[in-house]
Scaffold this active site. Structure first.
Site, PDB file in Angstrom:
ATOM      1  N   LYS A 132      -9.846   1.648  -2.725  1.00 43.10           N
ATOM      2  CA  LYS A 132     -10.111   1.177  -1.370  1.00 43.10           C
ATOM      3  C   LYS A 132     -11.555   1.453  -0.984  1.00 43.10           C
ATOM      4  CE  LYS A 132      -7.829   1.402   3.161  1.00 43.10           C
ATOM      5  NZ  LYS A 132      -6.680   2.047   3.868  1.00 43.10           N
ATOM      6  N   GLU A 142       0.842  -1.192   0.000  1.00 39.48           N
ATOM      7  CA  GLU A 142       0.000   0.000   0.000  1.00 39.48           C
ATOM      8  C   GLU A 142       0.878   1.241   0.000  1.00 39.48           C
ATOM      9  OE1 GLU A 142      -3.831   1.805   2.440  1.00 39.48           O
ATOM     10  OE2 GLU A 142      -2.413   0.512   3.510  1.00 39.48           O
ATOM     11  N   CYS A 146      -5.757  -2.989   2.617  1.00 41.75           N
ATOM     12  CA  CYS A 146      -5.595  -2.749   4.048  1.00 41.75           C
ATOM     13  C   CYS A 146      -6.879  -2.952   4.850  1.00 41.75           C
ATOM     14  CB  CYS A 146      -5.003  -1.361   4.269  1.00 41.75           C
ATOM     15  SG  CYS A 146      -4.248  -1.150   5.903  1.00 41.75           S
TER      16      CYS A 146
END
Length: 356
Positions: free
Chosen positions: A193, A124, A234
């Site tokens: 995301k 990331e 994440c």
């Protein structure tokens, strides 16, 4: 003209359709559940693994003039080759200099390729420091400088490259975005995301991505000759429903570029990966930046691969490194046969669905 040979690939194990396409260039595995290039065309019973009876199969057709029996050895050989591949996770030490990050990332991708990796993943925010104050400064359009480099190195090395994530600017909004490139350099997927990292643990850490970032609104899957891969970034890993949907779509590998911190990392990083792997009987890989104690946000590191049994089969420390593991889809099939949860779901009582 292509001849599609539809068969139940290890049907007692997978309980899912597999499509093999035979043409002048050989055999290509399209992946379980993915029939004729469209999920909508895959039989729901096969997709959920509730009915693996042979009546779902078309009548046998010869593969060329030699007939089906003449091509069976080739099918078995191709199937075995496609069931194993090397995955590399690049735990990059990220600096404040974008050009240095790009150069070193591409260098490590090349190194991974020379060691046999066919699928390579970056962490990331691999091209910039992680933090709300950095997102706007380092943001790029896609395509842009960073994604152009990723495309070029994927083509040069003839690999599948999961480009971690970068801050993306589009239409006046910022996103935390992962791009994927194939062996020909073409972009195969772009995942923004979905779940923004907004947390407050008093006395330890407070962070609010939503101060600067916008959330993505779609889930992202791409095909390789080995298996179908689902993407998250994440914080996305905390949401079990997302992983379950990827499992329903036939993904056998989930990859999460992520930057957990020194509070959530030791508590949940490995736990979440093992949970997603066992719940869905898939491989799960997480790719972190290397730890930099001087950074404003200190990443946990410990990039990890977990197999469908919930075992950690590869794990980094905190330093910059490349983690290698050989993915074995035959082992995945054996686990699904031994504990056939895909066959045992009570869809009459519950279900999970994609709304968009």
């Amino acid at each position: 003209m292509c001849l599609q040979v539809l068969e139940m690939h290890l049907h007692e194990k997978y309980c899912l359709y597999t499509t093999w396409t035979h043409n002048a260039t050989g055999l290509r595995l399209e992946s379980p559940g993915f029939v004729g290039g469209s999920w909508e065309r895959a039989a729901p019973r096969a997709l959920l693994g509730r009915d693996c009876s042979s009546r779902h199969l078309p009548a046998s057709r010869g593969a060329g003039r030699g007939g089906r029996s003449g091509g069976s050895a080739g099918l078995r050989a191709a199937r075995g080759a496609m069931a194993h591949f090397r995955l590399a996770l690049i735990q990059l030490r990220v600096s404040a200099v974008k050009s240095d990050n790009l150069q070193r990332a591409c260098g490590l991708v090349r190194e991974a390729s020379t060691k046999g990796a066919k699928v390579v993943a970056l962490p990331e925010c691999f091209n910039s420091p992680y933090g709300t104050k950095y997102f706007k400064e380092y943001a790029e359009k896609i395509p842009g400088e960073s994604t152009q480099k990723l495309s070029e190195v994927a083509k040069e090395c003839s690999i599948y490259l999961i480009g971690g994530s970068i801050p993306e600017e589009d239409g006046g909004k910022l996103y935390n975005t992962c791009t994927v490139f194939g062996p020909d350099g073409a972009m195969l997927a772009k995942h923004r995301k979905v779940h923004l990292f907004d947390i407050n643990i008093p006395g330890k850490i407070q962070f609010k991505e939503s101060e600067t970032l916008s959330a993505g609104n779609s889930l992202s899957v791409f095909d390789t000759p080995y298996c179908k891969v689902g993407l998250g970034i994440c914080y996305d890993i905390r949401f079990a429903e997302m992983a379950q949907i990827y499992g329903q779509k036939g993904c056998q590998l989930l990859i999460y570029p992520g930057a957990f911190n020194l509070t959530t990392g030791p508590a949940h990083w490995e736990l979440l990966q093992r949970g997603r792997a066992v719940d869905n009987q898939v491989y799960v890989a997480t790719v972190s930046p290397a730890r930099d104690e001087k950074a404003s946000y200190v990443a946990w590191g410990h990039s990890t691969v977990v197999n469908p049994w919930g075992e950690v089969i590869a794990k980094a420390g905190a330093e910059e490194t490349v983690v290698y593991t050989d993915i074995d889809l035959e082992k995945l099939a054996e686990i699904r046969q031994q504990i056939p949860i895909l066959n045992q779901k009570r869809c009459d009582l519950y279900s999970i669905e994609v709304k968009k």
